[in-house]
Enzyme design. Structure first.
Site, PDB file in Angstrom:
ATOM      1  N   ARG A 325       0.906  -1.144   0.000  1.00  0.00           N
ATOM      2  CA  ARG A 325       0.000   0.000   0.000  1.00  0.00           C
ATOM      3  C   ARG A 325       0.947   1.195   0.000  1.00  0.00           C
ATOM      4  O   ARG A 325       1.892   1.267   0.789  1.00  0.00           O
ATOM      5  CB  ARG A 325      -0.877  -0.047   1.250  1.00  0.00           C
ATOM      6  CG  ARG A 325      -1.788   1.181   1.463  1.00  0.00           C
ATOM      7  CD  ARG A 325      -1.108   2.241   2.290  1.00  0.00           C
ATOM      8  NE  ARG A 325      -2.012   3.341   2.651  1.00  0.00           N
ATOM      9  CZ  ARG A 325      -1.597   4.463   3.211  1.00  0.00           C
ATOM     10  NH1 ARG A 325      -0.311   4.652   3.485  1.00  0.00           N
ATOM     11  NH2 ARG A 325      -2.445   5.413   3.517  1.00  0.00           N
ATOM     12  N   ASP A 327       1.966   4.971   0.473  1.00  0.00           N
ATOM     13  CA  ASP A 327       1.583   6.196   1.180  1.00  0.00           C
ATOM     14  C   ASP A 327       1.791   7.445   0.303  1.00  0.00           C
ATOM     15  O   ASP A 327       2.811   7.558  -0.391  1.00  0.00           O
ATOM     16  CB  ASP A 327       2.444   6.307   2.452  1.00  0.00           C
ATOM     17  CG  ASP A 327       1.952   7.360   3.414  1.00  0.00           C
ATOM     18  OD1 ASP A 327       0.766   7.278   3.801  1.00  0.00           O
ATOM     19  OD2 ASP A 327       2.726   8.252   3.798  1.00  0.00           O
ATOM     20  N   GLU A 356      -2.342   5.199  -2.333  1.00  0.00           N
ATOM     21  CA  GLU A 356      -3.185   6.056  -1.500  1.00  0.00           C
ATOM     22  C   GLU A 356      -3.395   7.369  -2.237  1.00  0.00           C
ATOM     23  O   GLU A 356      -2.473   8.165  -2.380  1.00  0.00           O
ATOM     24  CB  GLU A 356      -2.539   6.337  -0.137  1.00  0.00           C
ATOM     25  CG  GLU A 356      -3.517   7.032   0.799  1.00  0.00           C
ATOM     26  CD  GLU A 356      -2.913   8.079   1.730  1.00  0.00           C
ATOM     27  OE1 GLU A 356      -3.630   8.567   2.599  1.00  0.00           O
ATOM     28  OE2 GLU A 356      -1.731   8.430   1.557  1.00  0.00           O
ATOM     29  N   ASP A 423      -7.019   7.234   9.205  1.00  0.00           N
ATOM     30  CA  ASP A 423      -6.976   8.667   8.908  1.00  0.00           C
ATOM     31  C   ASP A 423      -8.347   9.345   9.033  1.00  0.00           C
ATOM     32  O   ASP A 423      -8.452  10.545   8.779  1.00  0.00           O
ATOM     33  CB  ASP A 423      -6.478   8.902   7.474  1.00  0.00           C
ATOM     34  CG  ASP A 423      -4.970   8.705   7.348  1.00  0.00           C
ATOM     35  OD1 ASP A 423      -4.276   8.758   8.375  1.00  0.00           O
ATOM     36  OD2 ASP A 423      -4.496   8.488   6.214  1.00  0.00           O
TER      37      ASP A 423
END
Ligand code: ARE
Length: 561
Positions: A325, A327, A356, A423
């Site tokens: 994943r 960032d 992301e 988040d």
């Protein structure tokens, strides 16, 4: 015919192969034109388009606020497609091709203006990562999921398990803690896990990397990671790690070297510094957002590229992880991601790359960069409807459809759909603890096209506002949780594994203030209905998959207050 709304572009989200002999063609028209007769006129050998052509009807597959999207799937024998569109509005027949919309079309003299897919090259077909379409993901914020009971230096821990977190507090979660609970996750129906960063860093969230090649000592050792991945694999669970490549920690040894030596440091060009020396007070270097302790890496620098790719390959080769994943992935260059993709996919095909990016990420999703995104576009629809009540159920249908036509089918299947994360505020808090609304949201998440991902604790109704409150510790004392809620979430996960979810057929519409999401294949059909005023008992809320096997086209009904 509303000519202004008519739009198509070849070799784009409107025209893409799904295999060497199958293509999907979409045509955008005005919403008001949804009932018109639309045909594709084509030859799968474009050189013969002048002589012979075939016609096929196109059907409306998606409707949003402004447009209706017609679609057709063509089976081809040749790989060189030539095509135009023929639209009849009851009065006139129109032809739509590369030169626009005309009332006549002379096939003998086609002026090379038909749309085309010149040749379907196998290597250009966007491939699905196989495990994604069968996966239900579980996101773990490592510091807070579970603390294993073993000897470790715990002097850094300043909150008891269960105490509310602050931006800088430590509760002691670790990798061994996750390994211990893999059996629990397996039983819940989870078959893929995404972990927030685990490499050496100062903070509790570990997004400020100090050393990419070390596991953070709070979280464990390399051996612990190996054991976690191996045990997960033995249970059929995939492991995706978090790659923080946009920035590192200002205490990373490379940045410290630049602080000391300025322009003379061999790492000076690894960062984006405005002057010859770093001035921490003035923050004369580029950072993540406005965060001084996260200096941004200079992705143009070939050495930086090489370094980051080396790290990515290392965890793939040494630990056999199943994906990254990425960032703040939208701030790194396309050139970098293309290289990254090529190098990693060469090692392991069944490996997923999840960017992301909270927005329309089509530019990264053409098959040679990322496979998928954290689909916050979907999160926003839930927020606007279920949490804030800002939009109508009709708007929900429109926006759910709109989101699908942002990307091609293969990407839609792989997008990581989420309602909350480390988040954002937690779902349970957003819906003000209304359980039916909570379950309705989840049912929608599980019925939508893509790969659902639940944030740890969703299955026990964990609460929490924005960061850092959304990072509370998991409650392992099940006497303290709502076990019915837990079982219902488990049931939803079970339903999600049905065959009917293994294709991209979906139909989303509003009727009588009810939202319908229908999934179907040749044999089965499953419809989710969501509305405020459904009169069903709580016990009817979820039908088990056993019922589903015995009936055709069952309704799986969710009501909420
Ligand atoms: C800390 C504090 C916060 C404070 C923040 C800023 O905890 O309360 O607001 O500092 O000063 C990590 C930590 C955070 C930490 C942050 C900075 O997990 O706790 O916050 O570092 O130290 C944008 C980015 C997106 C990013 C989100 C959060 O585009 O990449 O903001 N997400 C990733 C991770 C985070 C991580 C970082 C990035 C940094 O998932 O956990 O934060 O490594 C719109 C915009 C988006 C924006 C989004 C949310 O949609 O278009 O760009 O995302 O809103 O704000």
């Amino acid at each position: 015919l509303h000519k202004l709304a008519v739009y198509h572009k070849s070799e784009s989200i409107y025209s893409f192969p799904i295999s060497e002999n199958e293509v999907v063609i979409r045509l955008r028209m005005a919403k008001e034109d949804k009932d018109l007769d639309v045909k594709i006129v084509y030859n799968d050998n474009r050189y013969k388009f002048y002589e012979t052509r075939y016609e096929k009807n196109m059907q409306v597959k998606y409707i949003d606020d402004l447009f209706s999207y017609f679609e057709v799937k063509l089976k081809l024998e040749d790989k060189r497609l030539g095509y135009i569109f023929k639209i009849n509005d009851g009065k006139n027949t129109y032809y739509y091709h590369e030169n626009g919309i005309t009332k006549d079309y002379d096939y003998n003299y086609a002026y090379y203006n038909f749309f085309q897919i010149p040749y379907i090259n196998k290597e250009d077909i966007v491939k699905e990562v196989k495990f994604m379409k069968n996966s239900v993901f579980y996101q773990i914020f490592v510091e807070r999921f579970n603390r294993a009971n073993y000897e470790k230096d715990d002097s850094y821990i300043d909150k008891k398990w269960g105490e509310l977190p602050t931006p800088t507090s430590f509760s002691g979660g670790d990798l061994k803690g996750i390994t211990k609970k893999l059996g629990y996750l397996k039983d819940l129906g989870i078959n893929a896990i995404y972990l927030t960063p685990i490499f050496k860093a100062n903070s509790n969230h570990k997004y400020d990397t100090l050393d990419y090649f070390e596991i953070d000592p709070h979280f464990g050792t390399k051996k612990d990671l190996k054991e976690l991945v191996d045990t997960a694999h033995s249970l059929g669970i995939k492991i995706v790690l978090d790659a923080v490549f946009n920035h590192i920690s200002s205490s990373h040894k490379f940045f410290l070297d630049v602080i000391e030596n300025g322009k003379n440091s061999k790492y000076y060009d690894w960062f984006l510094i405005k002057d010859d020396y770093v001035d921490l007070d003035k923050m004369n270097y580029e950072v993540f957002a406005d965060v001084a302790y996260m200096p941004k890496l200079n992705i143009k620098n070939e050495e930086v590229k090489k370094y980051l790719i080396e790290i990515s390959k290392h965890y793939l080769k040494e630990y056999d992880i199943d994906g990254w994943r990425l960032d703040v992935a939208d701030e790194l260059s396309h050139t970098f991601w293309q290289e990254f993709n090529r190098e990693l996919k060469a090692i392991k095909k069944d490996f997923v790359i999840i960017g992301e990016d909270w927005h329309d990420s089509q530019a990264f999703l053409r098959g040679n960069e990322w496979d998928s995104i954290m689909n916050y576009g979907l999160t926003k629809i839930f927020l606007d409807y279920f949490a804030m009540g800002k939009i109508s159920i009709k708007d929900v249908a429109n926006r759910l459809n709109s989101l699908i036509v942002r990307n091609i089918d293969q990407i839609n299947t792989m997008n990581l759909n989420l309602l909350d994360s480390h988040d954002t505020p937690r779902l349970m808090t957003l819906v003000k603890k209304e359980k039916n609304t909570f379950l309705s949201s989840l049912a929608m998440l599980f019925t939508y096209i893509g790969t659902p991902c639940i944030y740890y604790g969703t299955e026990i109704g964990l609460e929490g506002n924005g960061d850092p409150d959304c990072r509370r510790t998991f409650e392992w004392d099940f006497n303290k949780i709502d076990i019915n809620l837990h079982n219902t979430v488990k049931k939803l996960i079970e339903i999600r594994k049905l065959d009917v979810f293994k294709n991209t057929n979906i139909s989303i519409y509003e009727e009588d203030k009810k939202l319908y999401i229908k999934r179907y294949d040749d044999k089965n059909e499953l419809t989710l209905i969501i509305a405020k005023d459904l009169n069903y008992d709580e016990s009817d809320i979820i039908l088990s998959s056993k019922d589903y096997d015995n009936k055709k086209g069952i309704n799986f009904v969710i009501k909420y207050q």
